[in-house]
Design a protein around this motif. Structure first.
Motif, PDB file in Angstrom:
ATOM      1  N   SER B 202       0.827  -1.206   0.000  1.00 55.13           N
ATOM      2  CA  SER B 202       0.000   0.000   0.000  1.00 55.13           C
ATOM      3  C   SER B 202       0.863   1.259   0.000  1.00 55.13           C
ATOM      4  O   SER B 202       2.085   1.199  -0.105  1.00 55.13           O
ATOM      5  CB  SER B 202      -0.947  -0.030   1.196  1.00 55.13           C
ATOM      6  N   VAL B 203       0.184   2.389   0.143  1.00 51.70           N
ATOM      7  CA  VAL B 203       0.855   3.691   0.100  1.00 51.70           C
ATOM      8  C   VAL B 203       1.699   3.877   1.351  1.00 51.70           C
ATOM      9  O   VAL B 203       1.318   3.443   2.428  1.00 51.70           O
ATOM     10  CB  VAL B 203      -0.216   4.789   0.001  1.00 51.70           C
ATOM     11  N   PHE B 204       2.868   4.532   1.220  1.00 53.76           N
ATOM     12  CA  PHE B 204       3.756   4.677   2.384  1.00 53.76           C
ATOM     13  C   PHE B 204       4.125   6.116   2.700  1.00 53.76           C
ATOM     14  O   PHE B 204       4.760   6.376   3.709  1.00 53.76           O
ATOM     15  CB  PHE B 204       5.021   3.842   2.180  1.00 53.76           C
ATOM     16  N   ALA B 205       3.781   7.080   1.831  1.00 56.83           N
ATOM     17  CA  ALA B 205       4.098   8.488   2.137  1.00 56.83           C
ATOM     18  C   ALA B 205       3.295   9.368   1.192  1.00 56.83           C
ATOM     19  O   ALA B 205       2.782   8.901   0.175  1.00 56.83           O
ATOM     20  CB  ALA B 205       5.591   8.764   1.959  1.00 56.83           C
ATOM     21  N   GLU B 206       3.218  10.648   1.531  1.00 51.28           N
ATOM     22  CA  GLU B 206       2.534  11.585   0.633  1.00 51.28           C
ATOM     23  C   GLU B 206       3.554  12.188  -0.325  1.00 51.28           C
ATOM     24  O   GLU B 206       4.610  12.657   0.103  1.00 51.28           O
ATOM     25  CB  GLU B 206       1.852  12.701   1.424  1.00 51.28           C
ATOM     26  N   MET B 207       3.211  12.167  -1.615  1.00 47.90           N
ATOM     27  CA  MET B 207       4.158  12.564  -2.665  1.00 47.90           C
ATOM     28  C   MET B 207       3.678  13.812  -3.397  1.00 47.90           C
ATOM     29  O   MET B 207       2.473  14.041  -3.557  1.00 47.90           O
ATOM     30  CB  MET B 207       4.273  11.447  -3.716  1.00 47.90           C
TER      31      MET B 207
END
Lengths: 196, 274
Positions: B202-207
């Motif tokens: 899944s997602v791991f940080a805001e980009m």
């Protein structure tokens, strides 16, 4: 030249050196309303390939469509493999692309296209090898024939560059070995659909 | 309708998933079949069933098979017009953020991650940037971390870099020894290489920017949709997404939430969401 009477859903064409001229004969011979998808791999220097659509669209009765990954194949369309990608046909049928290593020093590779066409269309496929240098396409044409499709090769002596058709003929015994004029006649004789 | 070969392929990807937890079940079949054919030749197998038997019973060959299934050879600054568009049209907006996170999804052996780092350095943004470069192939990630490439590729890299609007000389960023180049460690400091699967993680940080080019072509429509949804979730509002020149967003459930930003280079901006 008469048509063998089987249903053809896909025509896959491979060409290299001299291919643009050969295709200018062959592709416009495909009649309007032909319910067949046509896939073409043409080896070209990178900067010229993107012009293929512009060159061929005005000449052809069938519609030249841009290849986008995972697009559904539309019968009555001509698709050129885009520069630097392998073009494959997947179940659906739909278009698929890959940037895997060149095959036979080529990307796009005729063999990669033909093998995928053989797997999806089986006896309803026709593979055609036109003029060119090198041996790309011979293995792919063998795959089309193995799955029951028709193998057609331009008569090497009549080709601008005989190597590619000759390599195919070394690999298999083709169903038809034809001059460009005979290929045009064959294509013109393909059964078309009544236009709605 | 399903042939014996189709069924063999389904069984093999199931076997790989259950034994090794690598999920190729939603990979596009045509290109997967082609890769497996090459692997079959390498391992001297005459059928996918035979290959499946070996993969299940000889775990050491799975690592090698994984190379055939995943490794992509890339170039630095591949598709120079893409990097030029980033430089001229996206970078001015990236400048407005105090810190930047950029995700190179499917980084393979790292060429695009280093290209991005060089571009950001040239634009004066690298010091406030962190580039996450992810892939599922551990070998490719190790090579990416090493940042060592064949010197024979340098002329192409250099030409691509110049056409991408490079403001400096590419030779400023590597040193050459024998037949290899090694990229400058100061670039490496801003890149985190890590294992991540677009199929299962899944997602791991805001980009602020996600770049995933010529990775989606190997996925079927369902997996494309999953990956694009991850990118949607990862991106901040008004964040940017770059994909390959022949790829599209149409299988994403959030396709409407992206606006074309540079159409010809397939750069999109997330407009919807919070």
């Amino acid at each position: 030249m008469s048509w063998p009477g089987r249903r053809i859903d896909a025509i896959a064409i491979g060409a290299s050196f001299g291919g643009v001229e050969a295709l200018k004969h062959v592709l416009p011979a495909l009649p309007a309303g032909l319910p067949v998808a046509v896939f073409v791999v043409l080896h070209l220097p990178r900067e010229r390939e993107s012009l293929l659509g512009e060159i061929f669209a005005p000449l052809c009765a069938l519609r030249v469509r841009e290849v986008m990954d995972k697009d559904a194949v539309v019968p009555g369309s001509i698709y050129f493999a885009p520069p630097s990608y392998h073009l494959l046909i997947d179940r659906g049928p739909q278009l698929a692309l890959s940037m895997d290593d060149p095959v036979e020093f080529s990307r796009p590779s005729v063999t990669v296209l033909f093998e995928s066409v053989a797997a999806v269309y089986a006896e309803h496929a026709l593979g055609l090898i036109l003029t060119g240098a090198g041996g790309d396409g011979a293995e792919g044409l063998a795959a089309i024939q193995r799955e029951g499709g028709l193998a057609v090769v331009q008569q090497p002596a009549s080709a601008r560059m005989p190597n590619m058709p000759a390599s195919a003929l070394q690999r298999i015994s083709a169903d038809y070995v034809l001059t460009l004029d005979e290929i045009m006649t064959l294509f013109q004789s393909l059964p078309t659909q009544a236009q709605p | 309708m399903e042939s014996a070969q189709d069924l063999e392929l389904e069984l093999l990807v199931e076997a790989i998933y259950h034994s090794y937890h690598y999920d190729f079940r939603s990979y596009a079949r045509a290109s997967l079949r082609r890769r497996l054919q090459v692997a079959m030749q390498r391992f001297g197998c005459t059928s996918l069933s035979q290959l499946q038997g070996r993969v299940l019973h000889e775990s050491e060959i799975f690592g090698e098979l994984l190379e055939y299934l995943t490794v992509q050879v890339s170039d630095m600054f591949r598709d120079p017009s893409y990097f030029l568009a980033l430089r001229e049209k996206v970078v001015p907006l990236l400048r407005t953020y105090p810190s930047l996170k950029i995700w190179i999804a499917g980084c393979s052996t790292g060429e695009e991650a280093y290209s991005m780092a060089i571009l950001l350095r040239e634009e004066g943004l690298l010091d406030r940037s962190l580039i996450y470069a992810t892939d599922i192939n551990p070998n490719a990630l190790r090579r990416a971390e090493a940042g060592i490439y064949d010197v024979a590729k340098v002329p192409d890299f250099t030409s691509n870099h110049r056409r991408s609007g490079g403001r400096s000389s590419l030779s400023d960023y590597y040193s050459a020894a024998y037949d290899r180049i090694i990229l400058d460690k100061s670039l490496r400091k801003h890149i985190v290489f890590s294992d991540h699967s677009l199929a299962t993680d899944s997602v791991f940080a805001e980009m602020q920017l996600v770049s995933c080019r010529n990775v989606l072509i190997y996925f079927d429509r369902a997996l494309q949709s999953r990956a694009l949804d991850l990118f949607y979730e990862a991106l901040c509002r008004r964040g940017f997404l770059g994909i390959g020149l022949r790829e599209s967003l149409r299988f994403s459930s959030h396709a409407d939430a992206f606006a074309e930003f540079v159409r010809e280079d397939r750069i999109y901006q997330k407009t919807g969401g919070l």
